[in-house]
Design a protein around this motif. Structure first.
Motif, PDB file in Angstrom:
ATOM      1  N   LYS A 182       0.836  -1.198   0.000  1.00  0.00           N
ATOM      2  CA  LYS A 182       0.000   0.000   0.000  1.00  0.00           C
ATOM      3  C   LYS A 182       0.872   1.250   0.000  1.00  0.00           C
ATOM      4  N   PRO A 183       0.473   2.277  -0.757  1.00  0.00           N
ATOM      5  CA  PRO A 183       1.291   3.490  -0.849  1.00  0.00           C
ATOM      6  C   PRO A 183       1.100   4.422   0.349  1.00  0.00           C
ATOM      7  N   THR A 184       1.439   3.947   1.522  1.00  0.00           N
ATOM      8  CA  THR A 184       1.376   4.790   2.710  1.00  0.00           C
ATOM      9  C   THR A 184       2.490   5.841   2.640  1.00  0.00           C
ATOM     10  N   ASP A 185       2.389   6.849   3.476  1.00  0.00           N
ATOM     11  CA  ASP A 185       3.425   7.881   3.489  1.00  0.00           C
ATOM     12  C   ASP A 185       4.791   7.269   3.787  1.00  0.00           C
ATOM     13  N   GLU A 186       4.827   6.288   4.695  1.00  0.00           N
ATOM     14  CA  GLU A 186       6.105   5.651   5.035  1.00  0.00           C
ATOM     15  C   GLU A 186       6.698   4.927   3.834  1.00  0.00           C
ATOM     16  N   ILE A 187       5.875   4.145   3.145  1.00  0.00           N
ATOM     17  CA  ILE A 187       6.362   3.365   2.003  1.00  0.00           C
ATOM     18  C   ILE A 187       6.789   4.281   0.863  1.00  0.00           C
ATOM     19  N   VAL A 188       6.007   5.316   0.598  1.00  0.00           N
ATOM     20  CA  VAL A 188       6.366   6.258  -0.465  1.00  0.00           C
ATOM     21  C   VAL A 188       7.696   6.935  -0.129  1.00  0.00           C
ATOM     22  N   GLY A 189       7.889   7.284   1.130  1.00  0.00           N
ATOM     23  CA  GLY A 189       9.151   7.889   1.532  1.00  0.00           C
ATOM     24  C   GLY A 189      10.334   6.952   1.350  1.00  0.00           C
ATOM     25  N   ILE A 190      10.151   5.683   1.699  1.00  0.00           N
ATOM     26  CA  ILE A 190      11.218   4.690   1.514  1.00  0.00           C
ATOM     27  C   ILE A 190      11.550   4.542   0.039  1.00  0.00           C
ATOM     28  N   CYS A 191      10.523   4.469  -0.803  1.00  0.00           N
ATOM     29  CA  CYS A 191      10.743   4.299  -2.240  1.00  0.00           C
ATOM     30  C   CYS A 191      11.408   5.534  -2.850  1.00  0.00           C
ATOM     31  N   ARG A 192      11.040   6.705  -2.358  1.00  0.00           N
ATOM     32  CA  ARG A 192      11.667   7.933  -2.856  1.00  0.00           C
ATOM     33  C   ARG A 192      13.163   7.933  -2.547  1.00  0.00           C
ATOM     34  N   GLU A 193      13.515   7.495  -1.341  1.00  0.00           N
ATOM     35  CA  GLU A 193      14.927   7.446  -0.968  1.00  0.00           C
ATOM     36  C   GLU A 193      15.682   6.408  -1.802  1.00  0.00           C
ATOM     37  N   LEU A 194      15.037   5.273  -2.075  1.00  0.00           N
ATOM     38  CA  LEU A 194      15.681   4.273  -2.924  1.00  0.00           C
ATOM     39  C   LEU A 194      15.960   4.847  -4.307  1.00  0.00           C
ATOM     40  N   ARG A 195      14.975   5.523  -4.869  1.00  0.00           N
ATOM     41  CA  ARG A 195      15.176   6.114  -6.196  1.00  0.00           C
ATOM     42  C   ARG A 195      16.283   7.171  -6.156  1.00  0.00           C
ATOM     43  N   GLN A 196      16.291   8.004  -5.135  1.00  0.00           N
ATOM     44  CA  GLN A 196      17.327   9.028  -5.019  1.00  0.00           C
ATOM     45  C   GLN A 196      18.713   8.417  -4.924  1.00  0.00           C
TER      46      GLN A 196
END
Length: 201
Positions: A93-107
């Motif tokens: 699920k795209p929770t704020d926590e998961i979206v933040g983790i994925c953003r950091e991975l992409r960065q």
């Protein structure tokens, strides 16, 4: 115990060259993915301790299935960013926590893929971070596959057609602009130049 890492059929590009492999955890002798606690982490641990990625995939990339727990534990970071694609399972699920983790991975240079994508608006926060959308051709009809292509191509995303079973499926996906393909059709394709040429043309 039958638990082990399996390397299933490859992902192919438009010229039917191997682009990547998808590494899956199998909880038994059956030839399908069985969701289990820590399954994603088991794939990554096996890749590190039993094999190395080059042994498993050669020079091709590896799509690594990850669930919410694996993302929260940072498991993808145990593997090099330039060798893997972090494939986010449809159960995440795209929770704020998961979206933040994925953003950091992409960065940090990791490529992201969304598995079994059907065009759900609720997944847009993850779509905005993804490099690949994997579309199951058995879950969408021709109109649905076209709708995904029309909406998401041209936004820096590559589309991968999953469950390509026939030459017709391959032709349809290529005509719609899909760049990569996976399915049992490729297992049945003879490894000869004439056969590959016919499939491409």
């Amino acid at each position: 115990m039958h638990e082990k890492l399996h390397c299933p059929p490859a992902d192919f590009d438009k010229r039917l060259r191997v682009y990547a492999y998808e590494l899956l955890f199998r909880g038994g002798p059956q030839n399908f993915f069985q969701p289990r606690n820590h399954a994603s982490s088991s794939v990554i641990a096996d890749s590190l301790t039993l094999f190395d990625l080059e042994t498993l995939t050669g020079k091709a990339r590896a799509f690594i299935n990850v669930d919410e727990l694996a993302l929260r534990l940072g498991a993808p970071r145990l593997l090099p960013a330039d060798r893997i694609v972090v494939e986010i399972l449809e159960s995440v699920k795209p929770t704020d926590e998961i979206v933040g983790i994925c953003r950091e991975l992409r960065q940090d240079g990791y490529s992201l893929a969304l598995d079994d994508f059907l065009g759900e608006p609720a997944l847009q926060p993850l779509v905005d971070l993804a490099h690949y959308l994997k579309v199951d051709f058995t879950l969408l009809d021709a109109d649905g596959a076209k709708r995904v292509a029309d909406e998401y191509l041209g936004n820096g995303l590559s589309l991968l057609a999953e469950k390509v079973e026939t030459q017709h499926d391959l032709d349809e996906a290529r005509n719609l602009g899909y760049s990569y393909f996976q399915g049992y059709f490729f297992c049945r394709l003879p490894c000869s130049r004439p056969a590959i040429s016919r499939a491409i043309s």
